[in-house]
Motif scaffolding. Sequence first.
Motif, mmCIF file in Angstrom:
data_model
loop_
_atom_site.group_PDB
_atom_site.id
_atom_site.type_symbol
_atom_site.label_atom_id
_atom_site.label_comp_id
_atom_site.label_asym_id
_atom_site.label_seq_id
_atom_site.Cartn_x
_atom_site.Cartn_y
_atom_site.Cartn_z
ATOM 1 N N PHE A 86 9.728 -22.497 4.464
ATOM 2 C CA PHE A 86 11.149 -21.304 4.378
ATOM 3 C C PHE A 86 12.049 -21.623 5.370
ATOM 4 N N ALA A 87 13.238 -21.262 4.922
ATOM 5 C CA ALA A 87 14.261 -21.588 6.028
ATOM 6 C C ALA A 87 15.524 -20.465 5.564
ATOM 7 N N SER A 88 16.332 -20.101 6.870
ATOM 8 C CA SER A 88 17.489 -19.692 6.573
ATOM 9 C C SER A 88 18.422 -20.427 6.035
ATOM 10 N N LEU A 89 19.347 -20.067 5.132
ATOM 11 C CA LEU A 89 20.342 -20.985 4.281
ATOM 12 C C LEU A 89 21.798 -20.595 4.672
ATOM 13 N N SER A 90 22.271 -19.287 4.509
ATOM 14 C CA SER A 90 23.613 -18.697 4.760
ATOM 15 C C SER A 90 23.500 -17.606 5.405
ATOM 16 N N LEU A 91 24.560 -17.380 6.400
ATOM 17 C CA LEU A 91 24.873 -16.336 6.974
ATOM 18 C C LEU A 91 25.708 -15.328 6.304
ATOM 19 N N ASP A 92 26.832 -15.859 5.516
ATOM 20 C CA ASP A 92 27.806 -15.205 4.870
ATOM 21 C C ASP A 92 27.818 -15.748 3.232
ATOM 22 N N PRO A 93 27.305 -15.065 2.402
ATOM 23 C CA PRO A 93 26.354 -14.040 2.223
ATOM 24 C C PRO A 93 25.139 -14.512 2.829
ATOM 25 N N PRO A 94 24.261 -13.391 3.248
ATOM 26 C CA PRO A 94 22.990 -13.743 3.853
ATOM 27 C C PRO A 94 21.978 -14.281 2.890
ATOM 28 N N ARG A 182 18.770 -13.625 -1.877
ATOM 29 C CA ARG A 182 19.920 -12.908 -0.977
ATOM 30 C C ARG A 182 18.998 -11.751 -0.411
ATOM 31 N N VAL A 183 19.346 -11.651 0.816
ATOM 32 C CA VAL A 183 18.615 -10.866 1.876
ATOM 33 C C VAL A 183 19.314 -9.377 1.473
ATOM 34 N N ASP A 184 18.305 -8.445 1.336
ATOM 35 C CA ASP A 184 18.667 -6.900 1.149
ATOM 36 C C ASP A 184 18.140 -6.167 2.322
ATOM 37 N N ALA A 185 17.183 -6.632 3.147
ATOM 38 C CA ALA A 185 16.784 -5.890 4.234
ATOM 39 C C ALA A 185 16.196 -7.000 4.839
#
Length: 205
Positions: A86-94, A182-185
């Motif tokens: 698992f990894a974070s991919l993008s800040l904008d969009p999240p 896409r992060v919703d919360a």
Amino acid sequence: MGHAGMAAAAVRYLRSAGASTVAGHVEALPRPELRAVGDDERAPVDQVTFRRVLGNFATGVTVVTAPGVEGEAGGEGPAGFACQSFASLSLDPPLVCFMVGRTSATWPRIARAGVFCVNVLGAHQGELCRGFAVSGADKFAGVVYDAAPVSGSPRLAGAAAWVDCTIHAVHTGGDHLIVVGRVDALGASDDDDAAPLLFHKGRFL
């Protein structure tokens, strides 16, 4: 320096270097030649060596969950599996991403739901992780959870953090799929000193 200042500085640098700052027509690169690997062709590295070497990279541990989906046969309960990739991919969009094996029995259920929640596990949740790593069992038996606020996916009690997502895209990656959400919360534990659950060389740290 803000985003506008950085952009202006980049334009000034490009102009001073004689580069064009106006996008023109760009020729597409030729398509690569794709072919199937022959039965007599060896892989560049064997799987045992691949696992051993990559095992030196310590990772966090998560459980990816999805809500049950109603169907003609009465529906199915919630789905979940233990996931290190698992990894974070993008800040904008999240955006975030995780990888799942093509042969996973859990992935089709997450895909049908169209949403998921990533539960980042704490150091005290190793046994919980082992339960979600077992195939075919009732993974949620005795597990305390509530519903993530947007997707309704199981949000596991005691998790260090949770990320509630809608499936944004799915890409192929060899014997795995790369799932972009896409992060919703999202939210995290109030305990800033809580240790994470880490996996390294085949065991929890």
